[in-house]
Write a protein that holds these residues in place. Structure first.
Motif, PDB file in Angstrom:
ATOM      1  N   GLU A 339       0.995  -1.060  -0.034  1.00  0.00           N
ATOM      2  CA  GLU A 339      -0.259  -0.182  -0.333  1.00  0.00           C
ATOM      3  C   GLU A 339       1.116   1.412   0.042  1.00  0.00           C
ATOM      4  N   GLU A 340       1.079   1.691  -1.061  1.00  0.00           N
ATOM      5  CA  GLU A 340       2.423   2.763  -1.504  1.00  0.00           C
ATOM      6  C   GLU A 340       1.491   4.266  -1.781  1.00  0.00           C
ATOM      7  N   GLY A 377     -14.563  -1.114   3.398  1.00  0.00           N
ATOM      8  CA  GLY A 377     -14.539  -2.151   3.937  1.00  0.00           C
ATOM      9  C   GLY A 377     -13.282  -2.531   5.605  1.00  0.00           C
ATOM     10  N   PHE A 378     -12.920  -1.729   5.374  1.00  0.00           N
ATOM     11  CA  PHE A 378     -11.906  -1.154   6.937  1.00  0.00           C
ATOM     12  C   PHE A 378     -13.256  -0.902   7.946  1.00  0.00           C
ATOM     13  N   ILE A 379     -14.339  -0.139   7.828  1.00  0.00           N
ATOM     14  CA  ILE A 379     -15.259   0.696   8.303  1.00  0.00           C
ATOM     15  C   ILE A 379     -15.810  -0.204   9.502  1.00  0.00           C
ATOM     16  N   PRO A 380     -16.532  -1.373   9.411  1.00  0.00           N
ATOM     17  CA  PRO A 380     -17.140  -2.464  10.233  1.00  0.00           C
ATOM     18  C   PRO A 380     -16.308  -3.394  11.248  1.00  0.00           C
ATOM     19  N   GLU A 381     -15.121  -3.588  10.234  1.00  0.00           N
ATOM     20  CA  GLU A 381     -14.313  -4.325  11.158  1.00  0.00           C
ATOM     21  C   GLU A 381     -13.975  -2.687  12.453  1.00  0.00           C
ATOM     22  N   LEU A 382     -13.471  -1.823  11.883  1.00  0.00           N
ATOM     23  CA  LEU A 382     -13.100  -0.924  12.963  1.00  0.00           C
ATOM     24  C   LEU A 382     -14.526  -1.054  14.238  1.00  0.00           C
ATOM     25  N   LEU A 383     -15.515  -0.620  13.638  1.00  0.00           N
ATOM     26  CA  LEU A 383     -17.036  -0.766  14.563  1.00  0.00           C
ATOM     27  C   LEU A 383     -16.802  -1.323  15.719  1.00  0.00           C
ATOM     28  N   LYS A 384     -16.557  -3.159  15.089  1.00  0.00           N
ATOM     29  CA  LYS A 384     -16.433  -4.522  15.925  1.00  0.00           C
ATOM     30  C   LYS A 384     -15.055  -4.507  16.530  1.00  0.00           C
ATOM     31  N   LEU A 385     -14.230  -3.667  17.199  1.00  0.00           N
ATOM     32  CA  LEU A 385     -12.646  -3.630  17.019  1.00  0.00           C
ATOM     33  C   LEU A 385     -13.272  -3.037  19.273  1.00  0.00           C
ATOM     34  N   GLU A 386     -13.377  -4.193  19.292  1.00  0.00           N
ATOM     35  CA  GLU A 386     -12.634  -3.087  21.326  1.00  0.00           C
ATOM     36  C   GLU A 386     -11.461  -3.177  21.784  1.00  0.00           C
ATOM     37  N   ASN A 388      -7.652  -1.980  22.494  1.00  0.00           N
ATOM     38  CA  ASN A 388      -8.076  -0.428  21.804  1.00  0.00           C
ATOM     39  C   ASN A 388      -5.959  -1.042  21.033  1.00  0.00           C
ATOM     40  N   ASP A 389      -5.082  -0.996  20.949  1.00  0.00           N
ATOM     41  CA  ASP A 389      -4.032  -1.422  20.065  1.00  0.00           C
ATOM     42  C   ASP A 389      -4.469  -1.437  18.423  1.00  0.00           C
ATOM     43  N   GLU A 390      -5.682  -3.074  18.996  1.00  0.00           N
ATOM     44  CA  GLU A 390      -6.138  -3.324  17.403  1.00  0.00           C
ATOM     45  C   GLU A 390      -6.730  -2.162  16.758  1.00  0.00           C
ATOM     46  N   PHE A 391      -8.063  -1.440  17.640  1.00  0.00           N
ATOM     47  CA  PHE A 391      -8.535  -0.106  17.408  1.00  0.00           C
ATOM     48  C   PHE A 391      -7.909   0.574  16.121  1.00  0.00           C
ATOM     49  N   VAL A 392      -6.382   0.873  17.067  1.00  0.00           N
ATOM     50  CA  VAL A 392      -5.638   2.059  16.531  1.00  0.00           C
ATOM     51  C   VAL A 392      -4.627   2.162  15.515  1.00  0.00           C
ATOM     52  N   LYS A 393      -4.867   0.890  15.752  1.00  0.00           N
ATOM     53  CA  LYS A 393      -3.675   0.532  13.919  1.00  0.00           C
ATOM     54  C   LYS A 393      -4.470   0.640  12.975  1.00  0.00           C
ATOM     55  N   LEU A 394      -6.575   0.003  13.076  1.00  0.00           N
ATOM     56  CA  LEU A 394      -6.781  -0.268  11.971  1.00  0.00           C
ATOM     57  C   LEU A 394      -7.098   1.273  11.645  1.00  0.00           C
ATOM     58  N   THR A 396      -5.369   4.183  11.849  1.00  0.00           N
ATOM     59  CA  THR A 396      -4.027   4.347  11.281  1.00  0.00           C
ATOM     60  C   THR A 396      -3.761   3.940  10.197  1.00  0.00           C
ATOM     61  N   ARG A 397      -4.670   2.326  10.012  1.00  0.00           N
ATOM     62  CA  ARG A 397      -4.650   2.112   8.609  1.00  0.00           C
ATOM     63  C   ARG A 397      -5.866   3.637   7.041  1.00  0.00           C
ATOM     64  N   ILE A 398      -6.630   3.418   7.975  1.00  0.00           N
ATOM     65  CA  ILE A 398      -8.060   3.896   7.680  1.00  0.00           C
ATOM     66  C   ILE A 398      -7.407   5.095   6.797  1.00  0.00           C
TER      67      ILE A 398
END
Length: 567
Positions: A339-340, A377-386, A388-394, A396-398
């Motif tokens: 992803e460049e 496609g990342f947005i529904p994943e973000l809503l499900k995450l609880e 904190n580290d995984e949430f911040v990582k995704l 940041t990717r968005i």
């Protein structure tokens, strides 16, 4: 040779090159769609690929245009590497037709007497409203400039009395005594000159003048022709510098193909030349001064060698195209996709002709739409995450994708603006304007995705929770949005001509009705204190941005199909 004389020669060369460029562009505007179809459909096997490459090159009178087109098609994944190699082989045969045209007409007729009436016809055609008439007028202009350049170049060469110029003749005479080294010197000289002027036709015309006036002998002239075959490969390699791996491999195969041909023909140099000269009845010992037909025959000998060399090279190597593919793949290693923040299909630096550049832009816009869909496609994943580290990582990717989308919009728009500076048909100009609207709307889709991510981030930080009913409603809304984006991608794709754009309108109406229904229900639920006011605000912000995303998606479909779907 004075500076003024040298500048006159450069001016004649510029006329020739300008004429060739104008002819090529005009023919591509006249037959561009048909030529693209030829390359896209007539490459089912190596033989049809060679034939289509030769046919397209003969039509546009430029092997460089065909080779760059083939590289662009590989870059846009419209041709495989193996198909492109066969097309490039055919282009080498097709380009020999131009030399024959110059030899048959440029040196045997008083072209300066007929080019001026042709200029008059060309200017008359340019005033017609029909795009085809205008393009044909441009072709006549290019044809006239080409042969005016050849005529003036020859006249200046004769006026300079090159056969009696001690400096010029001293150089050519001294090289004749070097044996095989002489061939290598002129081979390198032909390659360097072709690289400098980026036109093998121009150097071929100069070679004919040098040989027909007796300055260079047939062996030196043919060595120059061999050098031109190597020098002409540089353009496609320059174009492919910023392209993808497959495109760079296609360009490299062109260089290797011509280098191999030069190597084997040097081993049988004099024998091959003797055979070719026999075909055109040219006596290697002929005296150009005493035989008035010898000058014409030496030009025919040069053209015959050019054709025979490229044809024999193709006949030898056409059976080894899979081997060629393996060699170039070994030399240029593939890179893993990441992803460049860079374009995938549009090659930086030099553009191919303006009409053909739209193909690269179309593929890049389709890729832009795919990135936007992937970001959604990342947005529904973000809503499900609880976590904190995984949430911040995704999250940041968005954010990274949002930056990529901004850059892609600017880069594609800049590219299209450069393309618009070239000569485009009215239909292509209309397509270009639609493309500019498409990239603006696709970038807005990415903005909507980022806005939803920010709302979810705000909710995450405040540790608010949506109710099960709210999550169910949001999920259904996102399913509708996903359908809208999927259909948008289908419309943009090559198979989009068979898709019904009105299906996008049906999905959009469903999204709008569902948004209105949820908006009314939200007011009731907040009043009944099913959830807090701020939770309701965040909830409706997501629904609202989802509805906007649907609007942008249908705007893309409208821009691409040029059909008004909404009122």
């Amino acid at each position: 040779m004075t500076v003024f004389t040298f500048l006159k020669l450069l001016g004649c060369l510029a006329l020739l090159m300008f004429g060739m460029k104008t002819m090529s562009e005009a023919l591509q505007k006249l037959t561009g769609g048909g030529l693209r179809k030829v390359l896209g459909t007539m490459t089912t096997n190596r033989f049809t690929g060679v034939f289509s490459g030769a046919l397209v090159t003969t039509a546009v009178q430029s092997s460089t245009a065909t080779t760059v087109l083939a590289v662009s098609f590989v870059n846009a994944e419209l041709l495989s590497l193996r198909q492109a190699i066969s097309v490039i082989m055919g282009a080498n045969i097709g380009t020999t037709v131009t030399a024959w045209i110059i030899a048959l007409f440029g040196f045997n007729f008083q072209m300066s007497a007929i080019v001026f009436p042709l200029f008059a016809i060309g200017i008359a055609l340019s005033y017609f409203k029909s795009p085809s008439c205008k393009s044909f007028g441009e072709f006549i202009f290019g044809f006239s400039f080409l042969f005016l350049g050849i005529a003036t170049l020859r006249e200046n060469a004769i006026a300079m009395d090159l056969p009696h110029n001690e400096t010029v003749m001293g150089f050519f005479t001294s090289c004749r005594n070097l044996g095989f080294l002489s061939y290598v010197i002129f081979l390198l000289l032909g390659g360097i000159l072709t690289m400098c002027v980026q036109s093998s036709v121009a150097i071929m015309a100069i070679t004919m003048i040098l040989c027909s006036t007796g300055v260079a002998d047939i062996y030196q002239g043919i060595a120059l022709v061999l050098g031109e075959n190597i020098g002409t490969t540089i353009t496609s390699n320059i174009v492919a510098l910023n392209a993808n791996t497959s495109a760079r491999r296609a360009a490299l195969s062109h260089l290797i193909f011509n280098l191999f041909g030069v190597c084997w023909v040097l081993l049988v140099f004099r024998i091959f030349i003797k055979g070719v000269c026999g075909l055109v009845s040219f006596d290697l010992a002929a005296d150009l001064a005493s035989d008035p037909n010898a000058a014409t025959r030496i030009n025919y000998a040069l053209c015959a060698f050019h054709t025979a060399f490229n044809t024999c090279n193709v006949l030898i190597l056409i059976w080894f195209i899979p081997t060629f593919e393996k060699v170039v793949c070994h030399i240029i290693k593939g890179k893993e996709d990441d992803e460049e923040m860079r374009l995938r299909y549009i090659s930086g630096g030099l553009l191919s002709t303006a009409e053909l550049s739209l193909l690269e832009a179309r593929k890049e816009i389709n890729h832009f739409a795919q990135r936007a869909h992937r970001m959604f496609g990342f947005i529904p994943e973000l809503l499900k995450l609880e976590d904190n580290d995984e949430f911040v990582k995704l999250y940041t990717r968005i954010e990274k994708y949002e930056g990529i989308s901004d850059n892609m919009e600017v880069e594609i728009a800049n590219y299209l603006n450069k393309v618009s500076e070239g000569k485009l048909s009215p239909d292509s100009k209309k397509k270009l304007r639609c493309m500019l609207r498409e990239i603006s709307e696709i970038e807005s889709i990415c903005d909507s995705c980022y806005n939803m991510a920010r709302v979810i981030n705000r909710k995450h930080k405040a540790r608010e929770q949506f109710t099960e009913e709210q999550i169910s409603n949001i999920t259904h809304m996102w399913e509708l949005c996903d359908q809208s984006l999927s259909h948008m991608e289908l419309i943009l794709s090559a198979a989009g001509h068979s898709a019904d754009p009105r299906q996008s309108l049906n999905i959009e109406n469903e999204i709008n009705n569902y948004r209105t229904q949820l908006k009314e229900q939200n007011v009731i639920d907040v009043n009944e204190q099913k959830y807090g006011y701020q939770t309701g605000v965040n909830y409706m912000d997501i629904i609202g941005d989802s509805e906007k995303l649907g609007d942008y998606a249908i705007n893309v479909v409208e821009a691409h199909t040029q059909i008004k779907l909404t009122t």
